[in-house]
Design a protein around this motif. Structure first.
Motif, PDB file in Angstrom:
ATOM      1  N   MET A   1       0.838  -1.207   0.000  1.00 24.32           N
ATOM      2  CA  MET A   1       0.000   0.000   0.000  1.00 24.32           C
ATOM      3  C   MET A   1       0.867   1.249   0.000  1.00 24.32           C
ATOM      4  N   MET A   2       1.888   1.243   0.883  1.00 22.96           N
ATOM      5  CA  MET A   2       2.783   2.399   0.954  1.00 22.96           C
ATOM      6  C   MET A   2       3.426   2.660  -0.385  1.00 22.96           C
ATOM      7  N   LYS A   3       3.970   1.625  -0.991  1.00 22.08           N
ATOM      8  CA  LYS A   3       4.719   1.785  -2.231  1.00 22.08           C
ATOM      9  C   LYS A   3       3.834   2.309  -3.344  1.00 22.08           C
ATOM     10  N   LYS A   4       2.647   1.799  -3.457  1.00 20.57           N
ATOM     11  CA  LYS A   4       1.734   2.240  -4.511  1.00 20.57           C
ATOM     12  C   LYS A   4       1.401   3.706  -4.351  1.00 20.57           C
ATOM     13  N   ASN A   5       1.107   4.148  -3.131  1.00 18.24           N
ATOM     14  CA  ASN A   5       0.741   5.541  -2.899  1.00 18.24           C
ATOM     15  C   ASN A   5       1.908   6.472  -3.160  1.00 18.24           C
TER      16      ASN A   5
ATOM     17  N   ASP B   1      23.688  11.403   4.697  1.00 16.64           N
ATOM     18  CA  ASP B   1      23.090  12.607   5.295  1.00 16.64           C
ATOM     19  C   ASP B   1      21.569  12.609   5.194  1.00 16.64           C
ATOM     20  N   LEU B   2      21.017  11.661   4.416  1.00 22.74           N
ATOM     21  CA  LEU B   2      19.580  11.693   4.119  1.00 22.74           C
ATOM     22  C   LEU B   2      18.815  10.712   5.001  1.00 22.74           C
ATOM     23  N   SER B   3      19.057  10.776   6.281  1.00 22.72           N
ATOM     24  CA  SER B   3      18.388   9.881   7.219  1.00 22.72           C
ATOM     25  C   SER B   3      16.977  10.379   7.503  1.00 22.72           C
ATOM     26  N   THR B   4      16.175   9.509   8.073  1.00 21.42           N
ATOM     27  CA  THR B   4      14.788   9.865   8.374  1.00 21.42           C
ATOM     28  C   THR B   4      14.736  11.085   9.288  1.00 21.42           C
ATOM     29  N   GLY B   5      13.969  12.071   8.881  1.00 21.29           N
ATOM     30  CA  GLY B   5      13.803  13.298   9.642  1.00 21.29           C
ATOM     31  C   GLY B   5      14.778  14.392   9.282  1.00 21.29           C
ATOM     32  N   ALA B   6      15.836  14.077   8.520  1.00 19.18           N
ATOM     33  CA  ALA B   6      16.786  15.110   8.104  1.00 19.18           C
ATOM     34  C   ALA B   6      16.069  16.111   7.215  1.00 19.18           C
TER      35      ALA B   6
ATOM     36  N   ILE C   1      12.409   4.416   4.219  1.00 23.82           N
ATOM     37  CA  ILE C   1      11.312   3.475   4.491  1.00 23.82           C
ATOM     38  C   ILE C   1      11.640   2.165   3.792  1.00 23.82           C
ATOM     39  N   GLU C   2      12.160   1.228   4.536  1.00 23.26           N
ATOM     40  CA  GLU C   2      12.663  -0.016   3.971  1.00 23.26           C
ATOM     41  C   GLU C   2      11.567  -0.788   3.245  1.00 23.26           C
ATOM     42  N   GLY C   3      11.885  -1.192   2.015  1.00 20.92           N
ATOM     43  CA  GLY C   3      10.969  -2.015   1.233  1.00 20.92           C
ATOM     44  C   GLY C   3       9.849  -1.260   0.555  1.00 20.92           C
ATOM     45  N   ALA C   4       9.809   0.054   0.719  1.00 21.07           N
ATOM     46  CA  ALA C   4       8.692   0.821   0.168  1.00 21.07           C
ATOM     47  C   ALA C   4       8.963   1.385  -1.216  1.00 21.07           C
ATOM     48  N   GLY C   5      10.208   1.347  -1.665  1.00 24.62           N
ATOM     49  CA  GLY C   5      10.535   2.015  -2.916  1.00 24.62           C
ATOM     50  C   GLY C   5      10.941   1.086  -4.028  1.00 24.62           C
TER      51      GLY C   5
ATOM     52  N   PHE D   1      13.802   1.960  -5.704  1.00 29.20           N
ATOM     53  CA  PHE D   1      15.204   2.258  -5.926  1.00 29.20           C
ATOM     54  C   PHE D   1      16.017   2.153  -4.634  1.00 29.20           C
ATOM     55  N   THR D   2      16.048   3.217  -3.862  1.00 26.99           N
ATOM     56  CA  THR D   2      16.918   3.267  -2.673  1.00 26.99           C
ATOM     57  C   THR D   2      16.145   3.265  -1.361  1.00 26.99           C
ATOM     58  N   ASP D   3      14.808   3.381  -1.416  1.00 29.35           N
ATOM     59  CA  ASP D   3      13.957   3.495  -0.217  1.00 29.35           C
ATOM     60  C   ASP D   3      14.193   4.807   0.532  1.00 29.35           C
ATOM     61  N   VAL D   4      14.840   5.774  -0.122  1.00 28.93           N
ATOM     62  CA  VAL D   4      15.027   7.101   0.461  1.00 28.93           C
ATOM     63  C   VAL D   4      14.043   8.045  -0.224  1.00 28.93           C
ATOM     64  N   PHE D   5      13.093   8.574   0.545  1.00 22.55           N
ATOM     65  CA  PHE D   5      12.015   9.386  -0.003  1.00 22.55           C
ATOM     66  C   PHE D   5      12.135  10.844   0.440  1.00 22.55           C
ATOM     67  N   ILE D   6      11.504  11.727  -0.321  1.00 15.34           N
ATOM     68  CA  ILE D   6      11.584  13.166  -0.055  1.00 15.34           C
ATOM     69  C   ILE D   6      10.181  13.754   0.030  1.00 15.34           C
ATOM     70  N   ASP D   7       9.951  14.526   1.070  1.00 17.77           N
ATOM     71  CA  ASP D   7       8.726  15.338   1.205  1.00 17.77           C
ATOM     72  C   ASP D   7       9.136  16.792   0.995  1.00 17.77           C
ATOM     73  N   SER D   8       8.594  17.415  -0.044  1.00 22.21           N
ATOM     74  CA  SER D   8       9.026  18.774  -0.376  1.00 22.21           C
ATOM     75  C   SER D   8       8.048  19.849   0.081  1.00 22.21           C
ATOM     76  N   ASN D   9       6.911  19.464   0.602  1.00 24.17           N
ATOM     77  CA  ASN D   9       5.947  20.484   1.021  1.00 24.17           C
ATOM     78  C   ASN D   9       5.279  20.182   2.359  1.00 24.17           C
ATOM     79  N   GLY D  10       5.864  19.290   3.149  1.00 27.15           N
ATOM     80  CA  GLY D  10       5.429  19.107   4.531  1.00 27.15           C
ATOM     81  C   GLY D  10       4.120  18.397   4.742  1.00 27.15           C
ATOM     82  N   ASP D  11       3.668  17.606   3.762  1.00 21.70           N
ATOM     83  CA  ASP D  11       2.353  16.977   3.935  1.00 21.70           C
ATOM     84  C   ASP D  11       2.432  15.445   3.973  1.00 21.70           C
ATOM     85  N   PHE D  12       3.585  14.884   4.370  1.00 21.81           N
ATOM     86  CA  PHE D  12       3.695  13.431   4.452  1.00 21.81           C
ATOM     87  C   PHE D  12       2.838  12.901   5.598  1.00 21.81           C
ATOM     88  N   ASN D  13       2.034  11.884   5.296  1.00 22.45           N
ATOM     89  CA  ASN D  13       1.191  11.215   6.288  1.00 22.45           C
ATOM     90  C   ASN D  13       1.685   9.777   6.418  1.00 22.45           C
ATOM     91  N   PRO D  14       2.480   9.471   7.467  1.00 22.91           N
ATOM     92  CA  PRO D  14       3.058   8.124   7.578  1.00 22.91           C
ATOM     93  C   PRO D  14       2.013   7.037   7.784  1.00 22.91           C
TER      94      PRO D  14
END
Length: 422
Positions: free
Chosen positions: A1-5, A344-349, A369-373, A375-388
């Motif tokens: 579900m996470m990956k699809k969204n 440098d791109l750890s969760t919350g950075a 987010i392991e297993g969610a991507g 490619f690298t499982d490193v995701f970016i929120d650029s406008n502050g609206d991530f809902n975990p």
């Protein structure tokens, strides 16, 4: 579900290859051994192995079209039977030129057509010199093909210029964009946009059925290309503005910078090409969408949603945003003042982008987010609206970390677009 969204807007993206694309400049051709023994070589215009005593040069190695004897009593060229393209194919030492011209059927067609053309043909050593330029990519195919084509077209004129016509001050209009000029210097060398301002004609007046070919010792660069792109050699700007995989992003940057110039703002090109050798505040990290990302976006907005964008759909996408909008969007992919690695791109950075202003801070926040991507499982929120909880609101995934390192920073390829807070 996470990956699809997370990746639904950017489905079916493939992992992209690393891209390092830098400015076309040429070496000065001063590598010759000063201690070599120069010999006399005689022109062999008719190719019969016998040289003309009246036409000779001194050189350490045998030049193309010259022999080591002066036994020819009639060195008049025979009537040509090959067109310019056939002459390129049959002339020893022009393999690289043949390879690169062959990528562009319309340039080949020009050299095959009836007419009175002039071709300034860089030999293999000229391309070797180009590849030895510091920072130049070893794979020319990684450069934006439109730039390569324009550089090659700069070596062609639709007017016939034999060597006797190339007198000091002659201006040769070329087939490049804007018909940029080649200028003949006082000593008969050629002035172009290359760093070498005295390009030598090594072998002149190779006759063809549709014109004449002169073999030159350097790859020649259109002046506007040299003036515009030389300053970005070895910088993040060079990677993005020249890279074949970033040609759509490059168009967005150019549109944004037209706005910036008129608005009195620093251009994106100036930010991305800043000299950080003595000022670490000018370092920058770019999270760069490749052409594949833009093609999916263009197709989803203006096409039939099949993940394959036509040229018309890409043009519609580029036309949809104003220069001001592109300025904000692209600047939101740039972090100034530091070079960030994956560690440098750890969760919350979270890092402020170049799109930030006094009125509104623009931040990129990272989540691993392991297993969610894909490619690298490193995701970016650029406008502050991530809902975990729901797994929504992330804008992109880092697809290829450290795709290109340069003298003023690094470029990470991403799958996604980092839209700023409006």
């Amino acid at each position: 579900m996470m990956k699809k969204n997370l990746l639904n807007p950017l489905r079916a993206l493939a992992l992209f290859t690393a891209v390092i694309a830098l400015v076309f400049t040429t070496s000065c051709g001063d590598d010759e051994d000063p201690d070599c023994d120069e010999l006399t070589w005689y022109a062999d215009a008719d190719g019969d192995g016998l040289g003309d005593a009246e036409t000779s040069v001194m050189a350490c190695e045998q030049p193309e079209g010259y022999v080591d004897n002066s036994d020819d009593d009639d060195d008049t060229q025979a009537e040509p039977t090959s067109n310019l393209w056939e002459l390129v194919e049959s002339t020893e030492g022009l393999d690289s030129l043949e390879k690169y011209l062959g990528v562009y059927p319309d340039l080949v067609a020009t050299l095959e057509a009836e007419g009175t053309f002039t071709l300034f043909a860089p030999d293999n050593n000229a391309f070797i010199g180009l590849l030895q330029t510091p920072g130049f990519p070893q794979n020319i195919a990684s450069i934006n093909p439109d730039i390569i084509k324009n550089v090659l077209a700069y070596h062609v004129s639709v007017t016939l210029y034999e060597s006797s016509d190339l007198t000091a001050g002659t201006q040769v209009a070329t087939a490049s964009a804007g018909n940029e000029l080649i200028i003949v210097n006082e000593d008969g060398t050629l002035k172009t946009g290359s760093t070498n301002q005295n390009i030598e004609i090594k072998t002149a007046d190779r006759a063809a059925t549709n014109g004449v070919m002169h073999i030159v010792g350097s790859v020649m660069i259109p002046p506007t290309v040299g003036q515009t792109l030389t300053p970005i050699l070895g910088t993040n700007a060079g990677t993005l503005l020249l890279g074949a995989d970033f040609s759509i992003l490059a168009q967005a940057i150019l549109k944004a910078d037209t706005f910036a110039t008129g608005a009195g703002l620093p251009t994106l090109a100036s930010i991305l090409s800043a000299d950080a050798s003595e000022d670490a505040t000018k370092l920058n990290t770019v999270f760069a969408p490749s052409n594949a990302t833009f093609e999916v976006l263009a197709d989803s907005l203006f096409g039939d949603n099949n993940d394959e964008a036509t040229e018309a759909e890409i043009n519609s996408f580029l036309g949809f945003y104003s220069g001001q909008q592109f300025y904000g969007i692209v600047a939101n992919h740039v972090i100034v003042g530091q070079t960030l690695g994956v560690s440098d791109l750890s969760t919350g950075a979270s890092f402020a982008t170049a799109a930030s202003s006094a009125a509104q801070a623009q931040m990129l926040t990272f989540y691993q987010i392991e297993g969610a991507g894909d490619f690298t499982d490193v995701f970016i929120d650029s406008n502050g609206d991530f809902n975990p909880t729901e797994g929504t609101g992330l804008n992109a995934e880092v697809a290829l970390p450290n795709a290109a390192d340069s003298g003023n920073g690094t470029v990470h390829v991403i799958a996604g677009l980092l839209t700023p807070i409006q």
